[in-house]
Design a protein around this motif. Structure first.
Motif, mmCIF file in Angstrom:
data_model
loop_
_atom_site.group_PDB
_atom_site.id
_atom_site.type_symbol
_atom_site.label_atom_id
_atom_site.label_comp_id
_atom_site.label_asym_id
_atom_site.label_seq_id
_atom_site.Cartn_x
_atom_site.Cartn_y
_atom_site.Cartn_z
ATOM 1 N N THR A 4 -94.466 15.089 -48.940
ATOM 2 C CA THR A 4 -93.241 16.022 -48.757
ATOM 3 C C THR A 4 -92.266 15.345 -50.011
ATOM 4 N N SER A 5 -91.110 15.716 -50.116
ATOM 5 C CA SER A 5 -90.082 14.935 -50.945
ATOM 6 C C SER A 5 -89.417 13.963 -50.212
ATOM 7 N N GLY A 6 -88.793 13.078 -50.962
ATOM 8 C CA GLY A 6 -88.026 11.948 -50.181
ATOM 9 C C GLY A 6 -86.862 12.498 -49.410
ATOM 10 N N SER A 7 -86.327 13.830 -49.892
ATOM 11 C CA SER A 7 -85.122 14.303 -49.395
ATOM 12 C C SER A 7 -85.543 14.935 -47.868
ATOM 13 N N LYS A 8 -86.537 15.928 -48.214
ATOM 14 C CA LYS A 8 -87.104 16.506 -46.729
ATOM 15 C C LYS A 8 -87.785 15.492 -45.831
ATOM 16 N N ALA A 9 -88.316 14.446 -46.135
ATOM 17 C CA ALA A 9 -88.646 13.370 -45.503
ATOM 18 C C ALA A 9 -87.587 12.665 -44.680
ATOM 19 N N LEU A 10 -86.415 12.531 -45.488
ATOM 20 C CA LEU A 10 -85.263 11.843 -44.565
ATOM 21 C C LEU A 10 -84.848 13.057 -43.654
ATOM 22 N N LEU A 11 -84.409 14.391 -44.175
ATOM 23 C CA LEU A 11 -84.076 15.275 -43.187
ATOM 24 C C LEU A 11 -85.024 15.325 -41.853
ATOM 25 N N ASP A 12 -86.178 15.234 -42.049
ATOM 26 C CA ASP A 12 -87.325 15.419 -40.996
ATOM 27 C C ASP A 12 -87.191 14.476 -39.980
ATOM 28 N N GLU A 13 -87.189 12.992 -40.730
ATOM 29 C CA GLU A 13 -86.798 11.939 -39.812
ATOM 30 C C GLU A 13 -85.772 11.879 -38.848
ATOM 31 N N ASP A 35 -79.441 19.415 -51.872
ATOM 32 C CA ASP A 35 -80.085 20.716 -51.967
ATOM 33 C C ASP A 35 -81.196 20.776 -50.851
ATOM 34 N N GLU A 36 -81.749 20.060 -50.341
ATOM 35 C CA GLU A 36 -82.564 19.903 -49.204
ATOM 36 C C GLU A 36 -81.707 20.506 -48.143
ATOM 37 N N VAL A 37 -80.427 19.696 -47.768
ATOM 38 C CA VAL A 37 -79.482 20.291 -46.768
ATOM 39 C C VAL A 37 -79.348 21.497 -46.890
ATOM 40 N N TYR A 38 -79.284 22.405 -48.130
ATOM 41 C CA TYR A 38 -78.864 23.754 -48.241
ATOM 42 C C TYR A 38 -80.122 24.345 -47.688
ATOM 43 N N GLN A 39 -81.225 24.148 -48.325
ATOM 44 C CA GLN A 39 -82.539 24.713 -47.888
ATOM 45 C C GLN A 39 -82.904 24.619 -46.215
ATOM 46 N N GLU A 40 -82.620 23.446 -45.762
ATOM 47 C CA GLU A 40 -82.907 23.541 -44.432
ATOM 48 C C GLU A 40 -81.827 23.862 -43.565
ATOM 49 N N LYS A 41 -80.435 24.292 -43.830
ATOM 50 C CA LYS A 41 -79.400 24.585 -43.384
ATOM 51 C C LYS A 41 -79.078 23.428 -42.215
ATOM 52 N N TYR A 42 -79.040 22.348 -42.989
ATOM 53 C CA TYR A 42 -79.036 21.339 -42.041
ATOM 54 C C TYR A 42 -77.462 21.164 -41.805
ATOM 55 N N HIS A 43 -77.147 20.481 -40.502
ATOM 56 C CA HIS A 43 -75.742 20.657 -39.926
ATOM 57 C C HIS A 43 -75.061 19.523 -40.563
ATOM 58 N N ASN A 44 -74.542 19.740 -41.543
ATOM 59 C CA ASN A 44 -73.491 18.670 -42.282
ATOM 60 C C ASN A 44 -72.227 19.213 -42.240
ATOM 61 N N ILE A 45 -71.280 18.201 -41.724
ATOM 62 C CA ILE A 45 -69.917 18.433 -41.802
ATOM 63 C C ILE A 45 -69.284 17.796 -42.966
ATOM 64 N N LEU A 46 -68.845 18.746 -43.815
ATOM 65 C CA LEU A 46 -68.092 18.483 -45.215
ATOM 66 C C LEU A 46 -66.794 17.909 -44.934
ATOM 67 N N VAL A 47 -66.675 16.720 -45.002
ATOM 68 C CA VAL A 47 -65.239 15.970 -44.662
ATOM 69 C C VAL A 47 -64.705 15.983 -46.040
ATOM 70 N N ARG A 48 -63.361 15.651 -46.031
ATOM 71 C CA ARG A 48 -62.654 15.676 -47.499
ATOM 72 C C ARG A 48 -62.447 14.286 -48.127
ATOM 73 N N HIS A 49 -62.785 13.480 -47.492
ATOM 74 C CA HIS A 49 -62.889 11.834 -47.883
ATOM 75 C C HIS A 49 -63.817 11.022 -47.238
ATOM 76 N N GLU A 50 -64.796 10.424 -48.034
ATOM 77 C CA GLU A 50 -65.753 9.512 -47.398
ATOM 78 C C GLU A 50 -65.262 8.596 -46.389
#
Length: 555
Positions: A4-13, A35-50
């Motif tokens: 799989t791709s590195g991004s998907k492998a990360l989300l799967d792990e 992009d993988e977060v988008y495709q997987e609808k992964y639960h990412n809370i978009l903060v406003r500053h790191e």
């Protein structure tokens, strides 16, 4: 092995690691990951500053006991998160931070948004990794989570070059879990400590962050009840024993209770369970618990003997230790220490926490007491850093461990709002109340938009004294009232700022504040509650820097 791709492998792990939410902010180096977060609808809370991402992950981890996870882009995205990473290191918070990085061919060329974040982060993490081959990705992620959680928890940083996130990755099999057992020699040490403890005439238990887990807290309560041992907490140990327990003396140290500090100075046996003897507790190490035999139980061997020389330094998990001591206390009685119990109760009666009540004036202590009563001491209480943090430690009646979500060791102003967000996401059905000051509010106020966007019912209580109150207090007491840049002569309209983020706002009035506060707390929506407090209201007791625990200014 599957490819799989590195991004998907990360989300799967991350899914395999039972990660339920990630706090992150996208950027160029992590576009493939997002992009993988988008495709997987992964639960990412978009903060406003790191920095908000790191503090929110901390708040989530502190309140849940799970590992907080952060995504940032390279360069400034990664460096912005470092304050939160350092905060997690000092407070032993399990966290894994994934930072984007420029492609491998560009590393070391001063490319756009490139920094050597691995070198920068080494001082404030348990471990740092940079993934340089696709085959390293999944094993590195697994190792990062293991390190973050094992022993004394803490943050781990994993740096991901952009082309690693797009590369083909073959998924390795999952190794069998390895169980850890208590070394036999601890049993001998426990027995030695118990033989001394049970003969003590003036025993004292000190509970810190290492004891602030639900099962450990249950064992501590059982042990304290069985042995009738007076108990003191650190800031992060509040709630291990209920604040209204008759054997609980309050927080020790610089702004701790009179009884707690007297007990620390006069006990003949001190059992430290999961506290690191930092300078806010052991304010003058050469005179700290000078009459006591000291046993120190801690997961981190580097903490043993670092500040205070101890008679029984033991590397152990607090839960394991308490299981042993509960069993011992049930089969062998301790010596009578009735006189000691009477003494500590006398100290409690002699100088309890107190403040001057004034007609027509809202006191922060009274507001905190009211919130404590309204929430029955069961809320997750987040704070920023400053005077309000200490008033919360004194006047909120914590009933459960890990319900105080605050920045302890680093003392980071700006922690409060994102920390409360993390706590609410960890416990969406529980009350979450944030106390902060007008100074810290402006450091991370942008994260109010996360509360709005995610419809988080967080109650934000801001004490407004038009100053950096704690610094001003020190200036007044020790620098001849030279209030150098600590008083805000002019302020923005906080009500309008918060209304701009779509939150309900309240400004309490002195003649009806109790009813107004009750209405705000009862609302099903997030609320910002502004409380004007006296500019010269100070935190007492207070131990001047470098003085012994007995040398308290009582106000």
């Amino acid at each position: 092995m599957n490819k799989t791709s590195g991004s998907k492998a990360l989300l799967d792990e991350l899914t395999a690691q039972q990660v339920e939410v990630v706090f992150g902010y996208p950027g160029g180096a992590v576009i493939p990951l997002y992009d993988e977060v988008y495709q997987e609808k992964y639960h990412n809370i978009l903060v406003r500053h790191e920095q908000g991402a790191a503090h929110a992950a901390e708040g989530y981890a502190k309140a849940s006991g799970k590992t907080g996870v952060v995504f940032t882009t390279s360069g400034p995205g990664a460096t912005n998160a470092l304050t939160g990473v350092a905060d997690a290191k000092l407070d032993s918070v399990p966290m894994v931070v994934f930072t984007g990085q420029v492609g491998r061919a560009l590393i070391g060329t001063d490319a756009f948004q490139e920094v050597d974040i691995v070198s920068m982060a080494k001082a404030v993490t348990k471990a740092t990794f940079q993934v340089l081959t696709p085959s390293e990705l999944v094993p590195t992620v697994r190792k990062a989570f293991q390190i973050a959680q094992d022993g004394r928890p803490g943050p781990v940083l994993v740096d991901l070059p952009k082309d690693i996130t797009t590369a083909d990755v073959y998924l390795p099999s999952r190794p069998a879990p390895v169980s850890e057992t208590l070394p036999d020699d601890n049993q001998v040490q426990f027995q030695e400590v118990w033989e001394t403890f049970k003969k003590a005439k003036k025993p004292l238990l000190l509970v810190g962050n290492g004891a602030a887990k639900e099962e450990t807290s249950r064992l501590v309560r059982e042990f304290v009840t069985q042995t009738q041992t007076p108990t003191v907490a650190t800031l992060l140990g509040l709630g291990v024993l209920p604040s209204n327990d008759p054997n609980f003396l309050g927080m020790g140290g610089m702004h701790g209770s009179y009884a707690a500090n007297q007990a620390l100075s006069n006990c003949d046996f001190l059992l430290n369970l999961g506290s690191r003897f930092d300078d806010r507790l052991a304010t003058k190490p050469s005179e700290f618990a000078s009459q006591a035999t000291i046993a120190h139980f801690d997961l981190d061997p580097h903490e043993l003997g670092k500040i205070i020389t101890t008679d029984y330094p033991v590397v152990t998990d607090a839960k394991v230790a308490m299981e042993w001591f509960v069993n011992a206390s049930q089969s062998e009685p301790t010596d009578d220490h009735t006189a000691w119990l009477a003494q500590v109760q006398s100290w409690q009666s002699e100088h309890p926490f107190t403040y001057q009540k004034e007609t027509g004036v809202m006191k922060p202590q009274a507001v905190i007491e009211a919130v404590s009563q309204a929430t029955h001491g069961q809320a997750y209480v987040a704070t920023d850093v400053g005077q309000h943090q200490m008033w919360v430690s004194q006047y909120y009646q914590f009933q459960q461990p890990s319900h105080l979500v605050t920045s302890g060791g680093l003392g980071t102003m700006g922690f409060g709002i994102p920390g409360a967000i993390g706590a609410k996401l960890a416990h969406p059905d529980q009350d979450v109340v944030l106390f902060l000051g007008d100074g810290g509010f402006q450091m991370t106020s942008e994260e109010l938009d996360v509360i709005r966007e995610n419809q988080l019912n967080v109650k934000v209580v801001m004490f407004n004294n038009h100053a950096l109150g704690m610094v001003k207090q020190w200036q007044d007491l020790f620098f001849d009232q030279h209030r150098s840049r600590t008083v805000f002569a002019d302020q923005p309209d906080f009500q309008k700022i918060v209304q701009g983020y779509g939150l309900d706002t309240y400004r309490l009035s002195p003649d009806n504040w109790q009813a107004e506060l009750e209405n705000a707390l009862a609302s099903s929506r997030a609320a910002f509650i502004e409380v004007e407090i006296p500019a010269d209201e100070n935190v007492f007791p207070m131990i001047p820097a470098g003085e012994a625990n007995t040398n308290m200014l009582l106000g």
